[in-house]
Design a protein around this motif. Structure first.
Motif, PDB file in Angstrom:
ATOM      1  N   THR A  63       0.842  -1.195   0.000  1.00 46.22           N
ATOM      2  CA  THR A  63       0.000   0.000   0.000  1.00 46.22           C
ATOM      3  C   THR A  63       0.881   1.250   0.000  1.00 46.22           C
ATOM      4  OG1 THR A  63      -0.087   0.191   2.398  1.00 46.22           O
ATOM      5  CG2 THR A  63      -1.730  -1.225   1.368  1.00 46.22           C
ATOM      6  N   THR A  64       0.231   2.371  -0.236  1.00 45.97           N
ATOM      7  CA  THR A  64       0.899   3.670  -0.177  1.00 45.97           C
ATOM      8  C   THR A  64       0.136   4.567   0.787  1.00 45.97           C
ATOM      9  OG1 THR A  64       1.605   3.452  -2.478  1.00 45.97           O
ATOM     10  CG2 THR A  64       1.665   5.662  -1.529  1.00 45.97           C
ATOM     11  N   ILE A  65       0.859   5.204   1.687  1.00 46.03           N
ATOM     12  CA  ILE A  65       0.211   6.138   2.617  1.00 46.03           C
ATOM     13  C   ILE A  65      -0.197   7.382   1.832  1.00 46.03           C
ATOM     14  CG2 ILE A  65       0.495   7.614   4.635  1.00 46.03           C
ATOM     15  CD1 ILE A  65       2.324   5.496   5.805  1.00 46.03           C
ATOM     16  N   ARG A  66      -1.478   7.685   1.874  1.00 52.39           N
ATOM     17  CA  ARG A  66      -2.035   8.843   1.161  1.00 52.39           C
ATOM     18  C   ARG A  66      -2.183  10.059   2.061  1.00 52.39           C
ATOM     19  NH1 ARG A  66      -0.666   7.425  -3.645  1.00 52.39           N
ATOM     20  NH2 ARG A  66      -1.619   5.495  -4.321  1.00 52.39           N
ATOM     21  N   SER A  77      -3.782   3.317   0.526  1.00 55.28           N
ATOM     22  CA  SER A  77      -4.546   2.736  -0.578  1.00 55.28           C
ATOM     23  C   SER A  77      -3.686   1.735  -1.323  1.00 55.28           C
ATOM     24  CB  SER A  77      -5.047   3.821  -1.524  1.00 55.28           C
ATOM     25  OG  SER A  77      -3.963   4.485  -2.124  1.00 55.28           O
ATOM     26  N   SER A  78      -4.383   0.845  -2.045  1.00 53.53           N
ATOM     27  CA  SER A  78      -3.698  -0.165  -2.836  1.00 53.53           C
ATOM     28  C   SER A  78      -4.612  -0.621  -3.962  1.00 53.53           C
ATOM     29  CB  SER A  78      -3.322  -1.369  -1.965  1.00 53.53           C
ATOM     30  OG  SER A  78      -4.494  -1.991  -1.492  1.00 53.53           O
ATOM     31  N   GLY A  79      -4.016  -1.314  -4.911  1.00 49.65           N
ATOM     32  CA  GLY A  79      -4.795  -1.964  -5.950  1.00 49.65           C
ATOM     33  C   GLY A  79      -4.877  -1.201  -7.254  1.00 49.65           C
ATOM     34  N   ASN A  80      -5.701  -1.745  -8.138  1.00 49.55           N
ATOM     35  CA  ASN A  80      -5.948  -1.219  -9.475  1.00 49.55           C
ATOM     36  C   ASN A  80      -7.419  -0.799  -9.547  1.00 49.55           C
ATOM     37  OD1 ASN A  80      -6.926  -1.242 -12.196  1.00 49.55           O
ATOM     38  ND2 ASN A  80      -5.084  -2.322 -12.821  1.00 49.55           N
ATOM     39  N   PRO A  81      -7.730   0.472  -9.804  1.00 50.20           N
ATOM     40  CA  PRO A  81      -9.114   0.937  -9.751  1.00 50.20           C
ATOM     41  C   PRO A  81     -10.054   0.266 -10.763  1.00 50.20           C
ATOM     42  CG  PRO A  81      -7.666   2.672 -10.548  1.00 50.20           C
ATOM     43  CD  PRO A  81      -6.796   1.540 -10.110  1.00 50.20           C
ATOM     44  N   ILE A  82      -9.503  -0.369 -11.787  1.00 52.06           N
ATOM     45  CA  ILE A  82     -10.368  -1.059 -12.748  1.00 52.06           C
ATOM     46  C   ILE A  82     -10.843  -2.391 -12.178  1.00 52.06           C
ATOM     47  CG2 ILE A  82     -10.468  -2.166 -15.016  1.00 52.06           C
ATOM     48  CD1 ILE A  82      -8.486   0.026 -15.947  1.00 52.06           C
ATOM     49  N   PHE A  83      -9.932  -3.144 -11.557  1.00 55.90           N
ATOM     50  CA  PHE A  83     -10.275  -4.478 -11.069  1.00 55.90           C
ATOM     51  C   PHE A  83     -10.615  -4.502  -9.580  1.00 55.90           C
ATOM     52  CE2 PHE A  83      -7.545  -5.158 -14.760  1.00 55.90           C
ATOM     53  CZ  PHE A  83      -8.464  -5.828 -15.575  1.00 55.90           C
ATOM     54  N   GLY A 110     -13.776  -0.852  -8.358  1.00 54.43           N
ATOM     55  CA  GLY A 110     -13.410  -1.842  -9.354  1.00 54.43           C
ATOM     56  C   GLY A 110     -14.493  -2.867  -9.629  1.00 54.43           C
ATOM     57  N   ILE A 111     -14.204  -3.737 -10.563  1.00 55.79           N
ATOM     58  CA  ILE A 111     -15.149  -4.762 -10.997  1.00 55.79           C
ATOM     59  C   ILE A 111     -15.388  -5.803  -9.905  1.00 55.79           C
ATOM     60  CG2 ILE A 111     -15.494  -6.652 -12.642  1.00 55.79           C
ATOM     61  CD1 ILE A 111     -13.820  -4.941 -14.639  1.00 55.79           C
ATOM     62  N   PHE A 112     -14.322  -6.303  -9.274  1.00 53.52           N
ATOM     63  CA  PHE A 112     -14.471  -7.370  -8.290  1.00 53.52           C
ATOM     64  C   PHE A 112     -15.290  -6.959  -7.068  1.00 53.52           C
ATOM     65  CE2 PHE A 112     -10.586  -9.018 -10.492  1.00 53.52           C
ATOM     66  CZ  PHE A 112     -11.245 -10.065 -11.116  1.00 53.52           C
TER      67      PHE A 112
END
Length: 148
Positions: A63-66, A77-83, A110-112
């Motif tokens: 993750t990255t501290i926002r 936050s983490s991940g890919n906003p599409i999935f 995301g989709i999932f």
């Protein structure tokens, strides 16, 4: 976007709660959800977090501290906003003398998350509630100890 939020009142001062939340080395002593966090607590820093969600398997995520507001807010936050992407926020607020409100919130994109929303929501709610109760018990026990 899915949102899950859980809160708890902890009978302790904000600084006690905050110091427990940022002491990553001691998480294994009390935290049933965020088992391990490695990294520096600075905006933009990367954290490697080992999580054990209720009803799920142990997972390691980067993750990255926002946002970091000392004594009040930690957000990553983490991940890919599409999935699948998640933004986790822990907020603490004083609500009286030696009383702190802790709020954990997660926004999923995301989709999932859309496809598995009920399962994700239930797991996140249960995981947050477990962590919140464990934090409350841990902090309150430590602050009620009498030094002789």
């Amino acid at each position: 976007m899915l949102k899950v939020s859980r809160e708890i009142i902890i009978n302790s001062a904000v600084n006690e709660v905050w110091n427990t939340l940022i002491n990553f080395e001691r998480f294994p002593e009390w935290n049933p959800f965020l088992l391990k966090i490695k990294g520096e607590l600075n905006k933009g820093s990367r954290l490697r977090i080992t999580v054990q969600p209720v009803g799920g398997k142990k997972t390691v995520t980067n993750t990255t501290i926002r946002k970091i507001v000392p004594g009040h807010i930690i957000q990553w936050s983490s991940g890919n906003p599409i999935f699948f992407a998640a933004q986790h926020t822990i907020t603490i607020k004083p609500i009286g003398e030696n009383k702190t409100l802790l709020i954990q919130t997660e926004h999923f994109k995301g989709i999932f998350p859309f496809m598995f929303s009920n399962r994700i929501i239930m797991s996140a709610q249960d995981s947050f509630e477990g962590m919140n109760r464990a934090l409350k018990q841990y902090v309150e026990a430590r602050t009620s100890e009498v030094v002789i």
